[in-house]
Design a protein around this motif. Structure first.
Motif, short mmCIF file in Angstrom:
data_model
loop_
_atom_site.label_atom_id
_atom_site.label_comp_id
_atom_site.label_asym_id
_atom_site.label_seq_id
_atom_site.Cartn_x
_atom_site.Cartn_y
_atom_site.Cartn_z
N ASN A 1 33.17 35.40 47.41
CA ASN A 1 32.94 33.90 46.28
C ASN A 1 33.36 33.23 47.21
OD1 ASN A 1 32.26 34.68 42.73
ND2 ASN A 1 33.18 36.05 44.58
N ASP B 1 35.40 39.61 45.28
CA ASP B 1 36.26 40.02 44.86
C ASP B 1 36.57 41.33 44.08
OD1 ASP B 1 35.46 41.20 41.70
OD2 ASP B 1 33.95 39.25 41.03
N LYS B 2 37.46 41.29 43.58
CA LYS B 2 38.67 42.87 43.99
C LYS B 2 37.72 44.03 43.40
CE LYS B 2 43.26 41.05 43.29
NZ LYS B 2 44.35 40.71 42.85
N GLN B 3 36.61 43.31 42.47
CA GLN B 3 36.21 45.04 41.80
C GLN B 3 34.96 44.75 42.22
OE1 GLN B 3 37.47 46.51 39.14
NE2 GLN B 3 39.18 45.91 39.40
N THR B 4 34.01 43.52 42.46
CA THR B 4 32.64 43.96 42.77
C THR B 4 32.27 43.99 44.47
OG1 THR B 4 31.98 41.90 42.99
CG2 THR B 4 31.85 42.95 41.07
N HIS B 5 33.61 43.08 45.07
CA HIS B 5 33.49 43.64 46.28
C HIS B 5 32.37 42.02 46.94
CE1 HIS B 5 36.08 46.73 46.13
NE2 HIS B 5 34.81 47.30 46.16
N GLU B 6 32.00 41.36 45.84
CA GLU B 6 31.54 40.47 46.49
C GLU B 6 32.06 38.96 47.08
OE1 GLU B 6 27.55 41.09 43.58
OE2 GLU B 6 28.95 39.42 43.08
N PRO C 1 28.44 34.01 44.11
CA PRO C 1 28.24 35.10 44.65
C PRO C 1 27.50 35.72 46.25
CG PRO C 1 28.08 35.90 42.79
CD PRO C 1 28.18 33.93 42.76
N SER D 1 33.93 43.98 51.23
CA SER D 1 35.09 44.37 50.98
C SER D 1 36.22 45.03 52.28
CB SER D 1 35.67 45.49 50.65
OG SER D 1 34.62 46.60 51.09
N LYS E 1 40.94 37.79 39.58
CA LYS E 1 40.64 38.34 40.38
C LYS E 1 39.83 38.85 42.17
CE LYS E 1 36.09 38.40 38.59
NZ LYS E 1 35.00 37.99 38.05
N TYR E 2 40.35 37.53 42.68
CA TYR E 2 40.50 37.60 43.78
C TYR E 2 41.01 38.09 44.77
CZ TYR E 2 35.69 35.31 41.41
OH TYR E 2 35.28 35.18 40.32
#
Length: 284
Positions: A56, A49-54, A71, A77, A280-281
């Motif tokens: 998935n 995920d580009k925002q949370t860096h989790e 996730p 990251s 978003k990924y």
């Protein structure tokens, strides 16, 4: 300590994946009674995920799509790629290379009573692209390819535990391509193939030869217009018909499946949209 905790979380997620994939595969086989057994592996799709860096993960189903997993709640990251392999030829991935942005390459195996992660090597950030189309040297283990920053392609043969031989120079000029993908046989001859998209948007097929020193024959044009996608990748045989497929993502996040035909002259069927929101990924 944070790195160790995150690695444990990652390892736990991969073990859970192995169980889930086996469950989905058994269910798919039961629901497709009388259908021919697949002859190509099917792997999960990973994305950061580009925002949370989790991290998935999407597990393949027998319907040519993915089920979404929860996730992993940590910062991933630093991961550049996750490359699953099917070294025991049971059609599911039981091992994975993990490539980190700092150049470290790990191998994780689900095999045995105590799954573990081993460091294979460092310095892999010299490559702009690392992928495994499968076995390129004739053994059952999946091998690795790397394209360095000058456009030279190298091959590495793999051992069952993920260790690699010294690299072999295949040839130069691969920086002409913006995307290289492949995980399995696209042409029906039992050898691992890849596709490569050039800077004008033309997609080319490279047929496997089975010779790791020259793993691909001359290229064949598939067609133009592939610069409509910002990501091309393969997770093997997604639609469980025994032929490797290709995934393509549009900039708006639509994910499409190009089912393989096994025919070198026309290796893919018309695309089918199988998901939305994937922009978003960072798909691995």
């Amino acid at each position: 300590m944070k790195t160790d905790r995150r690695r444990r979380a990652f390892r736990g997620a991969l073990v859970a994946t192995a169980v889930a994939v086996a469950t989905v595969t058994v269910a798919g086989t039961a629901s497709a009674a009388g259908a021919p057994a697949p002859v190509a592996p099917s792997f999960s799709l990973y994305g950061i995920d580009k925002q949370t860096h989790e991290l998935n993960e999407w597990i393949p189903t027998d319907a040519g799509r993915f089920t979404m997993e929860q996730p992993v709640p940590d910062d991933f990251s630093d991961i550049a790629d996750i490359i699953p392999v099917d070294n025991n030829n049971n059609r599911d991935g039981e091992g994975e290379w993990t490539l980190y942005k700092n150049g470290q390459l790990d191998f994780f195996s689900f095999a045995g009573e105590s799954p573990d992660t081993d460091i294979v090597g460092r310095g892999w950030n010299i490559y702009t692209t690392v992928l495994s189309p499968g076995s390129i040297g004739g053994a059952k283990e999946a091998d690795l390819l790397g394209v360095d920053k000058t456009g030279v392609l190298y091959s590495y043969l793999a051992y069952p535990d993920g260790r690699l031989t010294t690299r072999t120079r295949v040839g130069g000029g691969w920086n002409a391509y913006t995307q290289i993908a492949g995980q399995g046989d696209l042409t029906g001859d039992g050898k691992a193939d890849i596709v490569a998209r050039d800077k004008t948007g033309v997609l080319w097929l490279y047929k496997g030869t089975g010779d790791y020193k020259a793993p691909f024959g001359g290229r064949t044009k598939i067609g133009g217009g592939w610069n409509a996608y910002d990501r091309l990748l393969s997770t093997g045989d997604l639609d469980v018909d025994g032929k490797a497929d290709l995934l393509a993502r549009k900039p708006n996040g639509d994910l499409l499946r190009y089912s393989g035909t096994g025919n070198a002259a026309a290796p893919f069927k018309a695309p089918v949209k199988i998901g939305v929101g994937f922009q978003k990924y960072n798909l691995l």
